[in-house]
Design a protein around this motif. Structure first.
Motif, PDB file in Angstrom:
ATOM      1  N   LEU A 328      -7.256  12.176   7.365  1.00  0.00           N
ATOM      2  CA  LEU A 328      -6.380  11.659   6.315  1.00  0.00           C
ATOM      3  C   LEU A 328      -6.930  10.376   5.700  1.00  0.00           C
ATOM      4  O   LEU A 328      -6.750  10.122   4.502  1.00  0.00           O
ATOM      5  CB  LEU A 328      -4.976  11.404   6.879  1.00  0.00           C
ATOM      6  CG  LEU A 328      -4.140  12.657   7.139  1.00  0.00           C
ATOM      7  CD1 LEU A 328      -2.802  12.278   7.765  1.00  0.00           C
ATOM      8  CD2 LEU A 328      -3.912  13.434   5.852  1.00  0.00           C
ATOM      9  N   GLU A 329      -7.610   9.571   6.506  1.00  0.00           N
ATOM     10  CA  GLU A 329      -8.212   8.358   5.960  1.00  0.00           C
ATOM     11  C   GLU A 329      -9.318   8.702   4.964  1.00  0.00           C
ATOM     12  O   GLU A 329      -9.454   8.048   3.922  1.00  0.00           O
ATOM     13  CB  GLU A 329      -8.772   7.500   7.087  1.00  0.00           C
ATOM     14  CG  GLU A 329      -9.492   6.239   6.637  1.00  0.00           C
ATOM     15  CD  GLU A 329      -8.577   5.268   5.916  1.00  0.00           C
ATOM     16  OE1 GLU A 329      -9.061   4.218   5.481  1.00  0.00           O
ATOM     17  OE2 GLU A 329      -7.366   5.544   5.755  1.00  0.00           O
ATOM     18  N   VAL A 330     -10.103   9.713   5.273  1.00  0.00           N
ATOM     19  CA  VAL A 330     -11.147  10.143   4.343  1.00  0.00           C
ATOM     20  C   VAL A 330     -10.525  10.578   3.018  1.00  0.00           C
ATOM     21  O   VAL A 330     -10.989  10.185   1.937  1.00  0.00           O
ATOM     22  CB  VAL A 330     -11.987  11.274   4.957  1.00  0.00           C
ATOM     23  CG1 VAL A 330     -12.929  11.869   3.914  1.00  0.00           C
ATOM     24  CG2 VAL A 330     -12.792  10.764   6.145  1.00  0.00           C
ATOM     25  N   THR A 331      -9.463  11.376   3.078  1.00  0.00           N
ATOM     26  CA  THR A 331      -8.816  11.816   1.836  1.00  0.00           C
ATOM     27  C   THR A 331      -8.269  10.624   1.051  1.00  0.00           C
ATOM     28  O   THR A 331      -8.393  10.573  -0.178  1.00  0.00           O
ATOM     29  CB  THR A 331      -7.675  12.816   2.111  1.00  0.00           C
ATOM     30  OG1 THR A 331      -6.622  12.174   2.833  1.00  0.00           O
ATOM     31  CG2 THR A 331      -8.165  14.011   2.894  1.00  0.00           C
ATOM     32  N   ALA A 332      -7.670   9.658   1.748  1.00  0.00           N
ATOM     33  CA  ALA A 332      -7.083   8.510   1.057  1.00  0.00           C
ATOM     34  C   ALA A 332      -8.141   7.659   0.370  1.00  0.00           C
ATOM     35  O   ALA A 332      -7.958   7.225  -0.778  1.00  0.00           O
ATOM     36  CB  ALA A 332      -6.287   7.659   2.057  1.00  0.00           C
ATOM     37  N   LEU A 333      -9.258   7.407   1.047  1.00  0.00           N
ATOM     38  CA  LEU A 333     -10.303   6.568   0.464  1.00  0.00           C
ATOM     39  C   LEU A 333     -11.028   7.275  -0.685  1.00  0.00           C
ATOM     40  O   LEU A 333     -11.379   6.646  -1.687  1.00  0.00           O
ATOM     41  CB  LEU A 333     -11.294   6.141   1.546  1.00  0.00           C
ATOM     42  CG  LEU A 333     -10.742   5.156   2.581  1.00  0.00           C
ATOM     43  CD1 LEU A 333     -11.785   4.854   3.648  1.00  0.00           C
ATOM     44  CD2 LEU A 333     -10.289   3.865   1.914  1.00  0.00           C
ATOM     45  N   VAL A 334     -11.247   8.563  -0.536  1.00  0.00           N
ATOM     46  CA  VAL A 334     -11.862   9.321  -1.628  1.00  0.00           C
ATOM     47  C   VAL A 334     -10.950   9.292  -2.859  1.00  0.00           C
ATOM     48  O   VAL A 334     -11.402   9.070  -3.991  1.00  0.00           O
ATOM     49  CB  VAL A 334     -12.147  10.776  -1.198  1.00  0.00           C
ATOM     50  CG1 VAL A 334     -12.516  11.632  -2.412  1.00  0.00           C
ATOM     51  CG2 VAL A 334     -13.269  10.824  -0.173  1.00  0.00           C
ATOM     52  N   TRP A 335      -9.663   9.482  -2.640  1.00  0.00           N
ATOM     53  CA  TRP A 335      -8.719   9.523  -3.758  1.00  0.00           C
ATOM     54  C   TRP A 335      -8.625   8.164  -4.452  1.00  0.00           C
ATOM     55  O   TRP A 335      -8.625   8.075  -5.680  1.00  0.00           O
ATOM     56  CB  TRP A 335      -7.347   9.977  -3.279  1.00  0.00           C
ATOM     57  CG  TRP A 335      -6.379  10.174  -4.398  1.00  0.00           C
ATOM     58  CD1 TRP A 335      -5.293   9.416  -4.704  1.00  0.00           C
ATOM     59  CD2 TRP A 335      -6.421  11.208  -5.387  1.00  0.00           C
ATOM     60  NE1 TRP A 335      -4.653   9.899  -5.811  1.00  0.00           N
ATOM     61  CE2 TRP A 335      -5.325  11.001  -6.251  1.00  0.00           C
ATOM     62  CE3 TRP A 335      -7.283  12.276  -5.609  1.00  0.00           C
ATOM     63  CZ2 TRP A 335      -5.067  11.830  -7.334  1.00  0.00           C
ATOM     64  CZ3 TRP A 335      -7.033  13.111  -6.689  1.00  0.00           C
ATOM     65  CH2 TRP A 335      -5.933  12.888  -7.535  1.00  0.00           C
ATOM     66  N   MET A 336      -8.529   7.074  -3.673  1.00  0.00           N
ATOM     67  CA  MET A 336      -8.456   5.751  -4.280  1.00  0.00           C
ATOM     68  C   MET A 336      -9.738   5.439  -5.051  1.00  0.00           C
ATOM     69  O   MET A 336      -9.701   4.839  -6.130  1.00  0.00           O
ATOM     70  CB  MET A 336      -8.216   4.695  -3.207  1.00  0.00           C
ATOM     71  CG  MET A 336      -8.021   3.282  -3.762  1.00  0.00           C
ATOM     72  SD  MET A 336      -6.675   3.147  -4.976  1.00  0.00           S
ATOM     73  CE  MET A 336      -5.258   3.449  -3.912  1.00  0.00           C
ATOM     74  N   ASN A 337     -10.859   5.851  -4.513  1.00  0.00           N
ATOM     75  CA  ASN A 337     -12.131   5.662  -5.195  1.00  0.00           C
ATOM     76  C   ASN A 337     -12.148   6.379  -6.539  1.00  0.00           C
ATOM     77  O   ASN A 337     -12.596   5.836  -7.560  1.00  0.00           O
ATOM     78  CB  ASN A 337     -13.268   6.153  -4.299  1.00  0.00           C
ATOM     79  CG  ASN A 337     -14.633   5.993  -4.923  1.00  0.00           C
ATOM     80  OD1 ASN A 337     -15.158   6.932  -5.513  1.00  0.00           O
ATOM     81  ND2 ASN A 337     -15.220   4.816  -4.809  1.00  0.00           N
ATOM     82  N   LEU A 338     -11.642   7.607  -6.571  1.00  0.00           N
ATOM     83  CA  LEU A 338     -11.568   8.371  -7.815  1.00  0.00           C
ATOM     84  C   LEU A 338     -10.638   7.708  -8.825  1.00  0.00           C
ATOM     85  O   LEU A 338     -10.956   7.607 -10.018  1.00  0.00           O
ATOM     86  CB  LEU A 338     -11.083   9.794  -7.524  1.00  0.00           C
ATOM     87  CG  LEU A 338     -12.093  10.765  -6.924  1.00  0.00           C
ATOM     88  CD1 LEU A 338     -11.389  12.028  -6.443  1.00  0.00           C
ATOM     89  CD2 LEU A 338     -13.169  11.115  -7.947  1.00  0.00           C
ATOM     90  N   MET A 339      -9.479   7.242  -8.345  1.00  0.00           N
ATOM     91  CA  MET A 339      -8.514   6.602  -9.242  1.00  0.00           C
ATOM     92  C   MET A 339      -9.114   5.359  -9.879  1.00  0.00           C
ATOM     93  O   MET A 339      -8.997   5.133 -11.095  1.00  0.00           O
ATOM     94  CB  MET A 339      -7.257   6.234  -8.453  1.00  0.00           C
ATOM     95  CG  MET A 339      -6.429   7.421  -7.999  1.00  0.00           C
ATOM     96  SD  MET A 339      -5.155   7.856  -9.190  1.00  0.00           S
ATOM     97  CE  MET A 339      -4.003   6.511  -8.930  1.00  0.00           C
ATOM     98  N   GLN A 340      -9.743   4.519  -9.079  1.00  0.00           N
ATOM     99  CA  GLN A 340     -10.298   3.276  -9.608  1.00  0.00           C
ATOM    100  C   GLN A 340     -11.464   3.522 -10.549  1.00  0.00           C
ATOM    101  O   GLN A 340     -11.725   2.711 -11.440  1.00  0.00           O
ATOM    102  CB  GLN A 340     -10.719   2.374  -8.446  1.00  0.00           C
ATOM    103  CG  GLN A 340      -9.534   1.837  -7.660  1.00  0.00           C
ATOM    104  CD  GLN A 340      -9.942   1.169  -6.360  1.00  0.00           C
ATOM    105  OE1 GLN A 340     -11.049   1.389  -5.854  1.00  0.00           O
ATOM    106  NE2 GLN A 340      -9.062   0.358  -5.808  1.00  0.00           N
ATOM    107  N   GLU A 341     -12.154   4.627 -10.381  1.00  0.00           N
ATOM    108  CA  GLU A 341     -13.266   4.972 -11.260  1.00  0.00           C
ATOM    109  C   GLU A 341     -12.775   5.549 -12.583  1.00  0.00           C
ATOM    110  O   GLU A 341     -13.365   5.290 -13.639  1.00  0.00           O
ATOM    111  CB  GLU A 341     -14.171   5.984 -10.548  1.00  0.00           C
ATOM    112  CG  GLU A 341     -15.341   6.468 -11.390  1.00  0.00           C
ATOM    113  CD  GLU A 341     -16.163   7.517 -10.655  1.00  0.00           C
ATOM    114  OE1 GLU A 341     -16.284   8.643 -11.157  1.00  0.00           O
ATOM    115  OE2 GLU A 341     -16.669   7.198  -9.553  1.00  0.00           O
ATOM    116  N   MET A 342     -11.693   6.294 -12.563  1.00  0.00           N
ATOM    117  CA  MET A 342     -11.269   7.055 -13.739  1.00  0.00           C
ATOM    118  C   MET A 342     -10.157   6.387 -14.547  1.00  0.00           C
ATOM    119  O   MET A 342      -9.880   6.794 -15.672  1.00  0.00           O
ATOM    120  CB  MET A 342     -10.809   8.454 -13.302  1.00  0.00           C
ATOM    121  CG  MET A 342     -11.864   9.232 -12.530  1.00  0.00           C
ATOM    122  SD  MET A 342     -11.281  10.812 -11.880  1.00  0.00           S
ATOM    123  CE  MET A 342     -11.408  11.820 -13.338  1.00  0.00           C
TER     124      MET A 342
END
Length: 407
Positions: A328-342
């Protein structure tokens, strides 16, 4: 490892992190105290689900407005108001518990008020991190923020189990009130940070509110990556959060023969998996193969939780909890990374609030349904079914080539 912690050089971020780490310890301490109070007073999974229903419903109803407000008001001020309000609410709850006047309907009211405060706090907190941290340090800040969350999830249940066991519910509620008080004090250093500049726009009118919402939805639906991720998360949150939050106390009491201390111990294991994954992910300068990583990790999280329904020994459950937390931590960090990029900073409050709405819109119904289901089919079946459903839903988006290829 040095790369992971570089965002701590930012004093504003460090001040924000310190206060919210204490608040998170209090939050998770409160969850243990609340879960055990409901279990002992009612013995009803339906009542447990109703408490969580009332805590998430205000967020679903008000988080969109919260996101618009966050993009137009100083975010540090919103955090201060939220922490101060929750300190006051929790102090009243501690007094009611201490005088033995606390009853179930009052717990429902506390849950509603906390949910309303969270509707503004969550988008303000995440948007403020993006605002005060340099772009190159965002990956580090996200990992450190997650480590803070996981430290709270480890320390809070462990401390909460001991406090409830030896000091009672009133003491646990009092500790939570104190944590919010300290959190509010630390946020005062951020009160002078203005809202992001939005030149050339009219004042905060009803028409502008509607336009802000349209802009936020437009940012999401213009990206297949964002709206598919939010849709999948809406189902995953129901099937993961329901068993974790509602079924776990009953599993500990009915199947494992444990008490509030064992419940605190099990809840404290999950975030250790989060912390391990966070340290590893935070050391990466760039997260690669994010499509495969996000959805496969979601499936692993479902399997980790489903294992709890098979009556396995406690050491096996500890490993499953670590696996669930890390995934779940991997999913959360990947998602936050995508949000901040887009998403640009001036829209982050709105987009985050819409992400929260999409991800949590089904939670109130899911919590209520999970409690009802436990009372009728049993706690173990709920874990197995929820884990299997989560794994299947998580893997379905990988049928789309664009998501598989997403780097």
């Amino acid at each position: 490892m040095k790369f992971t912690f570089r965002a701590l050089r930012n004093r504003k971020f460090s001040a924000l992190l310190f206060g919210q780490t204490l608040s998170r310890i209090g939050d998770f301490l409160f969850q243990i105290a609340l879960a055990w109070w409901v279990l002992e007073k009612t013995g009803s999974a339906t009542a447990m689900g109703t408490v969580l229903f009332f805590s998430t419903l205000p967020m679903v109803l008000f988080v969109l407005i919260g996101g618009v407000v966050v993009d137009r008001m100083p975010r540090g001020l919103l955090l201060f108001i939220s922490d101060t309000a929750r300190c006051f609410i929790m102090a009243i709850g501690a007094w009611l518990a201490y005088t033995d006047q606390l009853v179930l309907w009052q717990i429902y009211v506390i849950a509603i008020l906390f949910g309303f405060a969270d509707a503004f706090f969550m988008p303000a907190y995440n948007a403020l991190i993006q605002q005060i941290v340099a772009e190159d340090d965002l990956s580090s800040a996200n990992s450190i923020n997650s480590l803070s969350m996981q430290f709270g999830r480890v320390a809070g249940p462990a401390i909460g189990g001991l406090i409830v066991g030896f000091g009672g519910t009133a003491t646990a509620f009092g500790f939570n009130a104190l944590s919010f008080f300290i959190g509010a004090l630390t946020v005062t250093a951020l009160l002078n940070i203005p809202a992001p500049a939005r030149e050339g726009e009219p004042g905060f009118t009803l028409d502008q509110l509607k336009q802000d919402l349209r802009d936020g939805f437009g940012a999401i639906f213009s990206s297949q990556i964002l709206w598919v991720g939010i849709l999948v998360s809406a189902f995953m949150n129901v099937t993961l959060a329901g068993p974790y939050s509602i079924a776990m106390p009953f599993l500990v009491q009915q199947k494992l023969g444990g008490d509030e201390k064992m419940l605190g111990f099990i809840y404290a294991i999950f975030p250790i998996g989060y912390a391990i994954a966070s340290l590893g992910m935070g050391s990466l300068k760039k997260i690669r193969r994010r499509g495969l990583l996000f959805y496969i990790s979601g499936a692993i999280a479902g399997i980790g939780l489903g294992v709890f329904g098979f009556g396995l020994p406690l050491p096996v459950l500890v490993f499953a909890a670590l696996m669930n937390g890390a995934a779940l931590e991997v999913t959360a960090l990947v998602w936050m990374n995508l949000m901040q990029e887009m998403v640009p900073p001036e829209k982050m409050g709105r987009v985050f609030s819409m992400d929260a709405l999409g991800s949590f819109v089904l939670l109130p119904i899911g919590f209520a349904f999970t409690g009802w289901l436990i009372d009728r089919v049993g706690v173990t079946i709920v874990f197995i079914a929820a884990g299997g459903f989560t794994a299947v839903v998580s893997l379905l988006p990988l049928l789309h080539p664009a998501i598989r290829r997403m780097d």
